[in-house]
Design an enzyme around this catalytic site. Sequence first.
Site, PDB file in Angstrom:
ATOM      1  N   ARG A  23       0.821  -1.219   0.000  1.00  0.00           N
ATOM      2  CA  ARG A  23       0.000   0.000   0.000  1.00  0.00           C
ATOM      3  C   ARG A  23       0.851   1.263   0.000  1.00  0.00           C
ATOM      4  O   ARG A  23       0.602   2.187  -0.770  1.00  0.00           O
ATOM      5  CB  ARG A  23      -0.964   0.006   1.190  1.00  0.00           C
ATOM      6  CG  ARG A  23      -2.061  -1.039   1.075  1.00  0.00           C
ATOM      7  CD  ARG A  23      -2.901  -1.114   2.335  1.00  0.00           C
ATOM      8  NE  ARG A  23      -2.020  -1.429   3.455  1.00  0.00           N
ATOM      9  CZ  ARG A  23      -2.196  -1.008   4.711  1.00  0.00           C
ATOM     10  NH1 ARG A  23      -3.238  -0.262   5.009  1.00  0.00           N
ATOM     11  NH2 ARG A  23      -1.363  -1.341   5.651  1.00  0.00           N
ATOM     12  N   ASN A  41      -6.188  -2.527   2.455  1.00  0.00           N
ATOM     13  CA  ASN A  41      -6.195  -3.982   2.593  1.00  0.00           C
ATOM     14  C   ASN A  41      -7.632  -4.460   2.691  1.00  0.00           C
ATOM     15  O   ASN A  41      -8.517  -3.735   3.167  1.00  0.00           O
ATOM     16  CB  ASN A  41      -5.453  -4.417   3.859  1.00  0.00           C
ATOM     17  CG  ASN A  41      -3.951  -4.348   3.710  1.00  0.00           C
ATOM     18  OD1 ASN A  41      -3.422  -4.350   2.607  1.00  0.00           O
ATOM     19  ND2 ASN A  41      -3.255  -4.294   4.826  1.00  0.00           N
TER      20      ASN A  41
END
Length: 96
Positions: A23, A41
């Site tokens: 990320r 996520n």
Amino acid sequence: MSETPSVCRHLHIHGRVQGVYYRASMVEQALALGVSGWVRNRRDGSVEALVCGPAEAVEELIDWSRQGPAQARVEGVAVAEAEGPPPAGFEQRPTA
């Protein structure tokens, strides 16, 4: 001078993509490319993202997402068209 068309895409990334700096790396890539959106996520172990911007930059980020950072092992990326308006900036969002 013509403006580059802006597009939005929804990505669903599968593989070993959590706990490997995926990320944060995507945020860095998106900001470098001038792409807006978000990444988070998923509870199933995947990563989800919304990417919006000039078509060429969005495609470049999608290409990057198929590899990810060095520790990631991307098995697949599902890409779907998404509706705008694009969010400002690019951020990590909480797990969904």
